[in-house]
Design a protein around this motif. Structure first.
Motif: not given
Length: 185
Positions: A32-40, A71-75, A81-84, A134-138
């Motif tokens: 199974h794969v859970l493919l989740s789409f997030y915001r920024y 995520f709708q953000s660049p690498d 942020y999330v990578g911390k 919250p920080g920058s919004i892409e």
């Protein structure tokens, strides 16, 4: 643009995670794969959900589930942020929104406002207890999350489109679907 529905083949793609790994969900056949789409990347709701998913990932892997997040953000913003967090599954940056379009992920101003009215506990937990400020919004601030549980044959088992910016499929729903598949011959 109509939503994706249960029973249809999941649209496959190839992408690179911000961690540098090539991601091809088709390579997960048999699981199974859970493919989740997030915001920024700095979205407090999103970071809280990722934090919770990290905690549940080992358990879900025992049930033969792989998680992938988009995520709708660049690498660089994902790393900032999330990578911390101590990630244990791949996260894809999609600032051009190609995967969002492929999976027909929606936006809603009402969904943005509604979340602040019905989810104050999540705001408190994410910002004040976990420190996800919250920080920058892409891209679109009014992006709604979406989750797709894809079965081992590549079909959409559950297509869940969030009703507000903090609305993801319940973990209990995922576990129930996985356990039903495991129990059935």
């Amino acid at each position: 643009m109509s939503r994706l529905v249960q029973g249809k083949s999941a649209p496959w793609f190839k992408a690179r995670s911000f961690q540098g790994d090539e991601i091809n969900p088709g390579a997960y056949r048999g699981r199974h794969v859970l493919l989740s789409f997030y915001r920024y990347a700095s979205c407090p709701f999103c970071n809280l959900r990722v934090h919770e998913s990290i905690q549940k990932n080992d358990h879900f892997r025992l049930l033969v589930l792989e998680m992938i997040a988009v995520f709708q953000s660049p690498d660089d913003k994902l790393a900032e942020y999330v990578g911390k967090q101590p990630l244990n599954y791949p996260i894809i940056g999609d600032p051009d929104l190609q995967l969002y379009k492929l999976y027909r992920v929606e936006t809603s101003w009402i969904g943005l406002i509604k979340a602040f009215l019905i989810r104050p506990h999540q705001i408190l937990r994410s910002v004040f207890l976990r420190g996800f400020f919250p920080g920058s919004i892409e891209n679109e601030i009014q992006r709604l999350p979406a989750d797709f549980l894809i079965d081992p044959q590549g079909k959409i088992e559950i297509a869940y489109y969030g009703k507000d910016i903090g609305d993801h499929i319940a973990y209990e729903t995922i576990e129930k679907a996985l356990r039903n598949d495991i129990i059935e011959p």
